[in-house]
Motif scaffolding. Structure first.
Motif, mmCIF file in Angstrom:
data_model
loop_
_atom_site.group_PDB
_atom_site.id
_atom_site.type_symbol
_atom_site.label_atom_id
_atom_site.label_comp_id
_atom_site.label_asym_id
_atom_site.label_seq_id
_atom_site.Cartn_x
_atom_site.Cartn_y
_atom_site.Cartn_z
ATOM 1 N N SER A 59 0.837 -1.202 0.000
ATOM 2 C CA SER A 59 0.000 0.000 0.000
ATOM 3 C C SER A 59 0.872 1.252 0.000
ATOM 4 C CB SER A 59 -0.925 0.009 1.227
ATOM 5 O OG SER A 59 -0.168 -0.120 2.420
ATOM 6 N N ALA A 60 0.281 2.376 -0.373
ATOM 7 C CA ALA A 60 1.034 3.633 -0.477
ATOM 8 C C ALA A 60 0.700 4.535 0.709
ATOM 9 C CB ALA A 60 0.714 4.324 -1.794
ATOM 10 N N ILE A 61 1.427 4.327 1.790
ATOM 11 C CA ILE A 61 1.237 5.137 2.989
ATOM 12 C C ILE A 61 2.471 6.031 3.155
ATOM 13 C CG2 ILE A 61 0.857 5.135 5.488
ATOM 14 C CD1 ILE A 61 -0.307 2.279 5.120
ATOM 15 N N PHE A 62 2.242 7.335 3.155
ATOM 16 C CA PHE A 62 3.327 8.312 3.182
ATOM 17 C C PHE A 62 3.270 9.109 4.477
ATOM 18 C CE2 PHE A 62 5.744 12.055 1.981
ATOM 19 C CZ PHE A 62 6.697 11.569 1.099
ATOM 20 N N ASN A 63 4.448 9.332 5.074
ATOM 21 C CA ASN A 63 4.508 10.134 6.289
ATOM 22 C C ASN A 63 5.567 11.222 6.127
ATOM 23 O OD1 ASN A 63 5.455 10.881 9.137
ATOM 24 N ND2 ASN A 63 3.636 9.659 9.579
ATOM 25 N N ILE A 64 5.134 12.476 6.207
ATOM 26 C CA ILE A 64 6.030 13.618 6.005
ATOM 27 C C ILE A 64 7.188 13.589 7.002
ATOM 28 C CG2 ILE A 64 6.212 16.133 5.964
ATOM 29 C CD1 ILE A 64 4.383 15.111 3.774
ATOM 30 N N TYR A 65 6.878 13.359 8.257
ATOM 31 C CA TYR A 65 7.876 13.466 9.319
ATOM 32 C C TYR A 65 8.837 12.279 9.342
ATOM 33 C CZ TYR A 65 4.723 17.145 10.697
ATOM 34 O OH TYR A 65 3.947 18.270 10.685
ATOM 35 N N GLU A 66 8.424 11.169 8.765
ATOM 36 C CA GLU A 66 9.318 10.014 8.635
ATOM 37 C C GLU A 66 10.142 10.086 7.355
ATOM 38 O OE1 GLU A 66 9.838 7.583 10.893
ATOM 39 O OE2 GLU A 66 8.471 8.603 12.258
ATOM 40 N N GLY A 67 9.802 11.041 6.509
ATOM 41 C CA GLY A 67 10.590 11.268 5.296
ATOM 42 C C GLY A 67 10.227 10.411 4.110
ATOM 43 N N GLY A 68 9.028 9.817 4.122
ATOM 44 C CA GLY A 68 8.639 9.054 2.948
ATOM 45 C C GLY A 68 7.657 7.933 3.205
ATOM 46 N N LEU A 69 7.789 6.897 2.395
ATOM 47 C CA LEU A 69 6.885 5.761 2.393
ATOM 48 C C LEU A 69 7.046 4.914 3.650
ATOM 49 C CD1 LEU A 69 4.909 4.802 0.145
ATOM 50 C CD2 LEU A 69 6.700 3.242 -0.625
ATOM 51 N N LEU A 70 5.936 4.331 4.124
ATOM 52 C CA LEU A 70 5.970 3.428 5.277
ATOM 53 C C LEU A 70 5.296 2.110 4.919
ATOM 54 C CD1 LEU A 70 4.941 5.787 8.237
ATOM 55 C CD2 LEU A 70 7.242 4.933 7.729
ATOM 56 N N CYS A 71 5.825 1.024 5.458
ATOM 57 C CA CYS A 71 5.175 -0.275 5.278
ATOM 58 C C CYS A 71 3.977 -0.340 6.229
ATOM 59 C CB CYS A 71 6.153 -1.414 5.564
ATOM 60 S SG CYS A 71 6.727 -1.503 7.273
ATOM 61 N N ASP A 72 3.121 -1.345 6.037
ATOM 62 C CA ASP A 72 1.915 -1.471 6.861
ATOM 63 C C ASP A 72 2.243 -1.565 8.345
ATOM 64 O OD1 ASP A 72 0.390 -1.350 4.600
ATOM 65 O OD2 ASP A 72 0.129 -3.517 4.412
ATOM 66 N N LEU A 73 3.308 -2.307 8.681
ATOM 67 C CA LEU A 73 3.681 -2.509 10.086
ATOM 68 C C LEU A 73 4.160 -1.205 10.722
ATOM 69 C CD1 LEU A 73 3.978 -4.608 12.346
ATOM 70 C CD2 LEU A 73 6.319 -5.010 11.550
ATOM 71 N N CYS A 74 5.058 -0.510 10.060
ATOM 72 C CA CYS A 74 5.612 0.740 10.605
ATOM 73 C C CYS A 74 4.570 1.851 10.662
ATOM 74 C CB CYS A 74 6.811 1.193 9.788
ATOM 75 S SG CYS A 74 8.279 0.137 9.984
ATOM 76 N N SER A 75 3.648 1.834 9.731
ATOM 77 C CA SER A 75 2.627 2.890 9.696
ATOM 78 C C SER A 75 1.695 2.822 10.898
ATOM 79 C CB SER A 75 1.811 2.802 8.399
ATOM 80 O OG SER A 75 1.033 1.619 8.364
ATOM 81 N N LYS A 76 1.610 1.655 11.543
ATOM 82 C CA LYS A 76 0.756 1.508 12.722
ATOM 83 C C LYS A 76 1.330 2.235 13.937
ATOM 84 C CE LYS A 76 -1.071 -2.972 11.226
ATOM 85 N NZ LYS A 76 -1.109 -4.442 11.492
ATOM 86 N N ASN A 77 2.618 2.559 13.877
ATOM 87 C CA ASN A 77 3.284 3.210 15.015
ATOM 88 C C ASN A 77 3.501 4.706 14.795
ATOM 89 O OD1 ASN A 77 3.623 0.666 16.340
ATOM 90 N ND2 ASN A 77 5.352 0.243 14.966
ATOM 91 N N THR A 78 2.934 5.256 13.735
ATOM 92 C CA THR A 78 3.121 6.681 13.439
ATOM 93 C C THR A 78 1.779 7.383 13.264
ATOM 94 O OG1 THR A 78 3.281 6.199 11.064
ATOM 95 C CG2 THR A 78 5.354 6.329 12.308
ATOM 96 N N GLU A 79 1.805 8.690 13.457
ATOM 97 C CA GLU A 79 0.617 9.507 13.273
ATOM 98 C C GLU A 79 0.759 10.366 12.018
ATOM 99 O OE1 GLU A 79 0.167 11.780 16.839
ATOM 100 O OE2 GLU A 79 -0.368 10.031 18.075
ATOM 101 N N GLU A 80 -0.334 10.949 11.599
ATOM 102 C CA GLU A 80 -0.372 11.836 10.431
ATOM 103 C C GLU A 80 0.083 11.151 9.148
ATOM 104 O OE1 GLU A 80 0.670 15.995 10.930
ATOM 105 O OE2 GLU A 80 1.010 15.648 13.067
ATOM 106 N N ASN A 81 -0.297 9.885 9.006
ATOM 107 C CA ASN A 81 -0.005 9.174 7.756
ATOM 108 C C ASN A 81 -0.916 9.676 6.643
ATOM 109 O OD1 ASN A 81 1.916 7.503 8.983
ATOM 110 N ND2 ASN A 81 0.350 6.051 9.644
ATOM 111 N N ILE A 82 -0.400 9.657 5.428
ATOM 112 C CA ILE A 82 -1.170 10.090 4.268
ATOM 113 C C ILE A 82 -1.327 8.909 3.319
ATOM 114 C CG2 ILE A 82 -1.285 11.717 2.332
ATOM 115 C CD1 ILE A 82 0.722 13.472 3.894
ATOM 116 N N LYS A 83 -2.554 8.565 3.023
ATOM 117 C CA LYS A 83 -2.826 7.478 2.091
ATOM 118 C C LYS A 83 -2.819 8.033 0.674
ATOM 119 C CE LYS A 83 -4.269 3.366 0.759
ATOM 120 N NZ LYS A 83 -3.383 2.198 0.757
#
Length: 257
Positions: free
Chosen positions: A164-188
């Motif tokens: 899936s295409a989950i992007f996080n500005i503060y993490e600097g880019g794309l996140l996998c499904d597992l890592c995206s569960k531990n971050t806020e303000e994700n962008i689909k």
């Protein structure tokens, strides 16, 4: 007294005294510098063309204290036609201000110099999607100044098995499904948007300009890049783009859209 020959692009031109102009130049050999073009406002001045905003020229610069003086110049491309196209002018103003505000004095960045020259050239071409080209510029600009977003793997764990295409500005880019569960303000995002970002980052902007991109993907790219720029770039100025959007809205009302 030091004399140097270098290619440069005018980022800013401010009238000084009666006929002089203070130029902010982005050059190949010196990076961003300030230079006085004496007498450039006179109609018959040899410096007239090369002292205009967006002008791309060979400059002979003479160092005097903390300032440079334009001794002579030879225009490569004036990009004067940009001034007659409100869309092109707005985008060109935006990207030159972006370069001016985000680069340091006397710090060279040859890749960014070439990108700026190529993008100004594309703004003069009738069949260019200027909105998409501006998004491509923004993305490559971020890369060239050290803020390249990660779009080919998870920016947190490095995993490449991303569905899936989950992007996080503060993490600097794309996140996998597992890592995206531990971050806020994700962008689909649409998967196509991520693939387009990777394509832009890996190719010359002249090649990118030939891509046929839907308005929806361009809009999605615009939203994520605007947020990304606001986080990583200080004092970013979107005024010329807001002005352009107001013009587009007025046109839409006139057409009954």
């Amino acid at each position: 007294m030091i004399i140097l020959n270098t290619q440069g692009i005018v980022l800013k031109a401010v009238k000084y005294k009666e006929n002089d102009v203070i130029l902010t130049l982005f050059t190949r050999k010196l990076g961003k510098v300030s230079a006085i073009a004496k007498g450039a406002k006179r109609n018959k001045s040899a410096l007239l063309s090369s002292a205009q905003l967006f002008s791309y020229a060979n400059y002979t610069l003479k160092r005097k204290g903390n300032m440079y003086i334009v001794n002579q110049s030879d225009t490569i491309k004036s990009f004067y036609d940009i001034s007659y196209d409100i869309e092109a002018f707005s985008y060109a103003t935006y990207i030159t201000k972006l370069v001016e505000s985000s680069t340091c004095e006397n710090q060279t960045n040859n890749r960014l110099f070439i990108l700026l020259a190529q993008t100004l050239y594309l703004y003069t071409q009738k069949d260019t999607d200027k909105k998409f080209i501006t998004r491509a510029f923004e993305l490559k600009f971020l890369d060239y100044i050290g803020f390249r977003p990660v779009v080919n793997r998870c920016s947190s764990c490095g995993s490449k098995g991303i569905k899936s295409a989950i992007f996080n500005i503060y993490e600097g880019g794309l996140l996998c499904d597992l890592c995206s569960k531990n971050t806020e303000e994700n962008i689909k995002l649409d998967v196509t948007t991520i693939k387009l970002m990777e394509y832009i980052l890996n190719n010359d902007i002249l090649i990118c300009s030939k891509a046929k991109v839907s308005k929806y993907i361009t809009y999605e790219l615009e939203k994520v890049l605007k947020r990304y720029l606001n986080v990583y770039i200080d004092n970013i100025n979107f005024k010329s783009l807001y002005f352009l959007k107001d013009i587009e809205n007025i046109k839409g009302v006139d057409k009954g859209e």
